[in-house]
Design an enzyme around this catalytic site. Structure first.
Site, PDB file in Angstrom:
ATOM      1  N   GLY A  83      -5.427   7.978   5.557  1.00  0.00           N
ATOM      2  CA  GLY A  83      -4.509   8.774   6.077  1.00  0.00           C
ATOM      3  C   GLY A  83      -3.253   8.868   5.389  1.00  0.00           C
ATOM      4  N   GLN A  85       4.454   9.267   7.381  1.00  0.00           N
ATOM      5  CA  GLN A  85       3.653   9.887   6.660  1.00  0.00           C
ATOM      6  C   GLN A  85       4.231  11.664   6.894  1.00  0.00           C
ATOM      7  OE1 GLN A  85      -0.215   9.103   8.005  1.00  0.00           O
ATOM      8  NE2 GLN A  85      -0.175   7.247   6.856  1.00  0.00           N
ATOM      9  N   LYS A 144       0.825  -1.172   0.027  1.00  0.00           N
ATOM     10  CA  LYS A 144      -0.072   0.011   0.063  1.00  0.00           C
ATOM     11  C   LYS A 144       1.079   1.364   0.056  1.00  0.00           C
ATOM     12  CE  LYS A 144      -2.998   0.553   3.656  1.00  0.00           C
ATOM     13  NZ  LYS A 144      -2.739   1.954   4.384  1.00  0.00           N
ATOM     14  N   ASP A 183       1.617  -0.976  11.905  1.00  0.00           N
ATOM     15  CA  ASP A 183       0.479  -1.609  11.295  1.00  0.00           C
ATOM     16  C   ASP A 183       0.012  -3.036  11.989  1.00  0.00           C
ATOM     17  OD1 ASP A 183      -0.160   0.871  10.232  1.00  0.00           O
ATOM     18  OD2 ASP A 183       0.624   0.156   8.298  1.00  0.00           O
ATOM     19  N   LYS A 231      -4.656   5.704  14.676  1.00  0.00           N
ATOM     20  CA  LYS A 231      -4.565   4.790  13.262  1.00  0.00           C
ATOM     21  C   LYS A 231      -6.234   4.742  12.879  1.00  0.00           C
ATOM     22  CE  LYS A 231      -0.443   4.141  13.008  1.00  0.00           C
ATOM     23  NZ  LYS A 231       0.473   4.762  12.038  1.00  0.00           N
TER      24      LYS A 231
END
Ligand code: S3P
Length: 446
Positions: free
Chosen positions: A100, A175, A27, A325, A352
């Protein structure tokens, strides 16, 4: 299956998982492929792109800002970029769904273009903190009007030319790091991010691959990543490796269901992502790697996992960034181990797609697993390899990884585990339930 149409799902114990599978494309790499190709001049080709809803939200946003993006009949994606500095003002709000990563990285891109963009998201994304990117991007010159608490919906106006900054990450977040580096792509001079704790480095690897001038220094302060704007990106041929975060569910499922023997081909094994494999092996999991190779600048191998008795561990907190994750899946593994597993130092789990500490404590607790909740993690007392009681309904809280983790737990529960809504699985792992059926002998390969 679409994340917006509720999909209740019930799972009872099944026999062993056996056979071979591939997991969908990574991803993180899929988002970045579309964004970076969308900023290159010329045609890029992407094979193995994850076609989950999160990544499709990125594709739609890049199209809305001028990139041409097409999927051919063989499932290969072609992107014709606008060039760094060439993003167009989107005519309507950018709908980010549950994602996100799309939101925070695209905010970085918009920050150094002289355009205005509005970001909206679903109920889960609208609760997540955006202040962590608003702060550094404001220092670079972007302006924001956000919902209370720095949340979506928000509207931002980028500044071109923006101001290069040197930014020490206050939270271990790939991120946030990526948002600043992406803003730096179209900012004159050197933009620098210092990360005291290393996080996934796909942006760095891929930006260098696309021809950006990017340097990395390992220092006592941490990793210093410097990018020179105004960069020129060259189109690339990308092969996206399988997502280790998706593979994690099968690693845990095969470990806890007696008789299982599963081979997962083509799994990305970037060391900033493999904490779950380290932790499961510490617990005694039987995971073997074959045919280690490099695909698209990322280490990749095939993994074979067989059932094995698991023992409790104290999960080293410094593994957190490389398995952030995967904690929901790890909590399920812990529920079947011998002894009390303690996983702390993972407070980021609270922000999350759901509050994953609270969501997993509620889900496992309702299904008869003994646990204690801490601000920064869970302690779980395992069943010594016996089935857990099960029998309860779980709230997935619009979180794909809660739905998939509790499906895995249900594979070895005495009574049916039901999930109120498994539709969010479509954001990252379309085909998850078909693969489950395939591995448990319920149908032909998906
Ligand atoms: C991601 C970074 C991580 C991770 C997310 C994907 C990325 O988020 O949880 O699923 O692609 O950069 P944080 O940066 O918030 O830790």
């Amino acid at each position: 299956m679409s994340a917006s149409t509720p999909f209740p799902y019930a799972i009872s114990a099944r026999g062993p998982l056996r056979g071979a599978l591939t997991v969908p494309g990574d991803k993180s790499i899929s988002h970045r492929s579309l964004m970076f190709a969308g900023l290159a001049v010329g045609e890029s080709r992407i094979e193995g792109l994850l076609e989950g809803e999160d990544v499709l939200a990125t594709a739609a946003a890049m199209r809305a800002m001028g990139a041409r993006i097409e999927r051919d009949a063989d499932g290969v994606w072609h992107v014709w970029g606008v060039g760094v500095g060439g993003l167009l003002q989107p005519e309507t709000a950018l709908e980010m769904g549950n994602s996100g990563t799309s939101t925070r990285l695209l905010m970085g891109l918009v920050a150094s273009h002289g355009i205005t963009a509005t970001f909206t998201g679903d109920a889960s994304l609208s609760k997540r903190p955006m202040g962590r990117v608003i702060e550094p991007l404001s220092a670079m010159g972007a302006e924001f009007t956000s919902s209370p608490g720095g949340r979506l919906p928000l509207t931002m106006r980028g500044l071109n030319p923006g101001v290069p900054i040197e930014y020490v990450l206050p939270v271990a977040s790939a991120q946030v790091k990526s948002a600043v580096l992406l803003a730096g792509l179209n900012t004159p001079g050197i933009t620098r991010v210092i990360e005291p704790v290393p996080t996934r480095d796909h942006s760095e690897r891929m930006l260098a691959g696309f021809g950006a001038e990017l340097t990395i220094e390992e220092t006592a302060q941490g990793r210093i990543i410097s990018i020179r704007g105004e960069a020129e990106l060259k189109p690339q041929q990308i092969t996206v490796p399988g997502d280790p975060s998706s593979a994690a569910f099968w690693l845990v499922a095969a470990s806890i269901v007696p008789g299982s023997d599963v081979t997962i081909a083509n799994v990305g094994l970037n060391p900033t992502r493999t904490g779950i494999i380290t932790a499961l092996r510490m617990m005694g999991a039987d995971i073997a790697e074959f045919d280690s190779r490099t695909v698209g600048g990322e280490p990749v191998a095939d993994l074979r996992v067989r059932h094995a008795p698991l023992s409790a561990i104290e999960v080293p907190p410094d593994l957190a960034p490389s398995m952030i994750d995967e904690y929901p899946a790890l909590f399920v593994a812990a529920a079947f181990a011998q002894g009390r597993t303690v996983a702390r130092g993972a407070e980021e789990l609270r922000v999350k797609e759901s509050d994953r500490i609270a969501a997993m404590a509620a889900a496992l607790g309702a299904n008869g697993v003994a646990l204690e909740e801490y601000e920064d993690g869970l302690a779980i007392t395992g069943s010594r390899g016996e089935p857990i009681p099960g029998g309860a309904q779980v709230a997935s809280k619009l979180d794909h990884r809660i739905a998939m983790s509790m499906t895995v737990a249900g594979l070895a529960a005495k009574a049916e585990v039901s999930i109120d809504d498994a539709a969010p699985v479509a954001t990252s792992y379309p085909g998850f339930f078909q693969t489950l059926d395939h591995l448990t002998g319920r149908n032909e390969p998906a």
